[in-house]
Write an enzyme that holds these catalytic residues in place. Sequence first.
Site, short mmCIF file in Angstrom:
data_model
loop_
_atom_site.label_atom_id
_atom_site.label_comp_id
_atom_site.label_asym_id
_atom_site.label_seq_id
_atom_site.Cartn_x
_atom_site.Cartn_y
_atom_site.Cartn_z
N LYS A 1 58.83 -8.21 34.90
CA LYS A 1 60.19 -7.69 35.13
C LYS A 1 60.15 -6.20 35.44
O LYS A 1 60.86 -5.72 36.33
CB LYS A 1 61.05 -7.94 33.89
CG LYS A 1 61.19 -9.40 33.46
CD LYS A 1 62.02 -10.20 34.41
CE LYS A 1 62.39 -11.56 33.82
NZ LYS A 1 61.26 -12.43 33.52
N LYS B 1 68.98 -10.15 31.36
CA LYS B 1 67.83 -11.02 31.10
C LYS B 1 66.83 -10.34 30.18
O LYS B 1 66.68 -9.11 30.19
CB LYS B 1 67.16 -11.45 32.40
CG LYS B 1 66.73 -10.34 33.34
CD LYS B 1 66.26 -10.96 34.67
CE LYS B 1 65.89 -9.91 35.68
NZ LYS B 1 65.49 -10.49 36.98
N ARG C 1 60.49 -16.88 46.65
CA ARG C 1 59.16 -16.54 46.16
C ARG C 1 58.28 -16.24 47.38
O ARG C 1 57.99 -17.10 48.20
CB ARG C 1 58.58 -17.69 45.35
CG ARG C 1 57.09 -17.58 45.04
CD ARG C 1 56.70 -16.31 44.27
NE ARG C 1 57.40 -16.13 43.04
CZ ARG C 1 57.06 -16.69 41.88
NH1 ARG C 1 56.02 -17.48 41.82
NH2 ARG C 1 57.76 -16.43 40.80
N ARG D 1 64.27 -20.77 46.29
CA ARG D 1 64.65 -21.62 45.17
C ARG D 1 66.16 -21.51 44.97
O ARG D 1 66.65 -20.48 44.50
CB ARG D 1 63.85 -21.22 43.93
CG ARG D 1 62.34 -21.40 44.14
CD ARG D 1 61.51 -20.61 43.18
NE ARG D 1 61.72 -19.18 43.35
CZ ARG D 1 61.21 -18.25 42.55
NH1 ARG D 1 60.47 -18.59 41.52
NH2 ARG D 1 61.44 -16.97 42.79
N ARG E 1 70.89 -19.78 38.33
CA ARG E 1 69.44 -19.60 38.37
C ARG E 1 68.82 -20.52 39.42
O ARG E 1 69.11 -21.71 39.44
CB ARG E 1 68.82 -19.89 37.00
CG ARG E 1 69.36 -19.00 35.90
CD ARG E 1 68.87 -19.48 34.54
NE ARG E 1 69.34 -20.83 34.22
CZ ARG E 1 68.95 -21.53 33.16
NH1 ARG E 1 68.07 -21.00 32.32
NH2 ARG E 1 69.42 -22.74 32.94
N ASP F 1 59.50 -11.91 43.96
CA ASP F 1 60.79 -12.59 43.98
C ASP F 1 61.80 -11.71 44.69
O ASP F 1 61.97 -10.53 44.34
CB ASP F 1 61.26 -12.89 42.56
CG ASP F 1 60.46 -14.00 41.90
OD1 ASP F 1 59.67 -14.66 42.61
OD2 ASP F 1 60.62 -14.22 40.68
N GLU G 1 61.51 -9.26 41.04
CA GLU G 1 60.39 -9.38 40.11
C GLU G 1 59.08 -9.31 40.88
O GLU G 1 59.04 -9.62 42.07
CB GLU G 1 60.44 -10.70 39.31
CG GLU G 1 61.53 -10.77 38.28
CD GLU G 1 61.40 -12.01 37.39
OE1 GLU G 1 60.30 -12.61 37.33
OE2 GLU G 1 62.41 -12.37 36.75
N ASN H 1 55.53 -11.04 40.12
CA ASN H 1 54.83 -11.98 39.26
C ASN H 1 53.33 -11.88 39.47
O ASN H 1 52.85 -12.02 40.60
CB ASN H 1 55.32 -13.40 39.55
CG ASN H 1 56.78 -13.58 39.19
OD1 ASN H 1 57.11 -13.93 38.08
ND2 ASN H 1 57.66 -13.32 40.14
#
Length: 323
Positions: free
Chosen positions: A134, A169, A219, A234, A242, A282, A290, A292
């Site tokens: 994050k 979050k 992604r 997504r 979400r 993301d 984000e 990842n």
Amino acid sequence: MKLLFVADPLETFKTHKDSTFAMMREAARRGHTLMACEPKDLRWQRGEPVTGFVRDITLTGRPGNGHSGDWFEAAQQAPHERPQALRDVDAVLMRKDPPFDPEYFYATHLLSQAEREGARVFNKPSALREHPEKLAILEFPQFIGPTLVTRDAADVKRFHAEHGDIILKPLDGMGGMGIFRVGPDGMNLGSITETLNQGGATTLMVQKYLPEIVHGDKRVLVIGGKPVPYCLARIPQGSEIRGNLAAGGKGVAQPLSERDREIAETLGPILVARGLLLVGLDVIGSHLTEINVTSPTCFAEITDQTGFDVPAMYVDALEAALR
């Protein structure tokens, strides 16, 4: 090459969508030798190298559904039967899924010790520690939307007053866990803040709501510093905000936009130079949300929908890094 995968229990893999399995299958196709263990199987003792108690595995070609080991055969029933010094394999692939909890953190320190002894570890353990998924976006403010990191409830209230529609979050969540939206009416803002910051004891992230989420939380995979030409959008379903696949989002592969590519081509060389061979960015709309680094996924979905061979690109990059 001898490859050691440090991952979740093999019996839990859902092979139709598991990116670690996709890596293994491509590596096996090229004739590489596969081993696997869990972080709990790593150990160090003075006078000895970091060791993993491993299973030597071969792939059967049968599917796995997350409840059995049909997709692999192991020479050992349990890892404790065979110790393996990490420095004596060609590459250690750290693929343990989040959360990044204390045990994950301790595992990265064991892997860093293995590096000092000569092991090659991907992604680099120190880089895993330095890039919390994050918070890593803070380094690249030119690509992110309005964002606040705080544990102070009054600060959250001020941010909401400024932006009206916000997302809150936890910093250690995964798969969309613990994400809340608070609209202009501020309904339940105080209660949600108290839940996430535990009365001021825990830091959380607050971001302006991005309405482009209806088109998907994309992604974008970056392998060896270069973007995969397709991302997986997504898309939230029903009343969900979400898009995470774990939260019921629908994954739709699509070509990178100009903005996706700009973000990926800017961050890619920086991150690979730090030892991050594989990164999942993301992106919602035009904003990075984000970075990842622990065990980025979506290999199977992108490959199945577009025909672009993501696992082959990954193993190509791994082989190049080991030359």
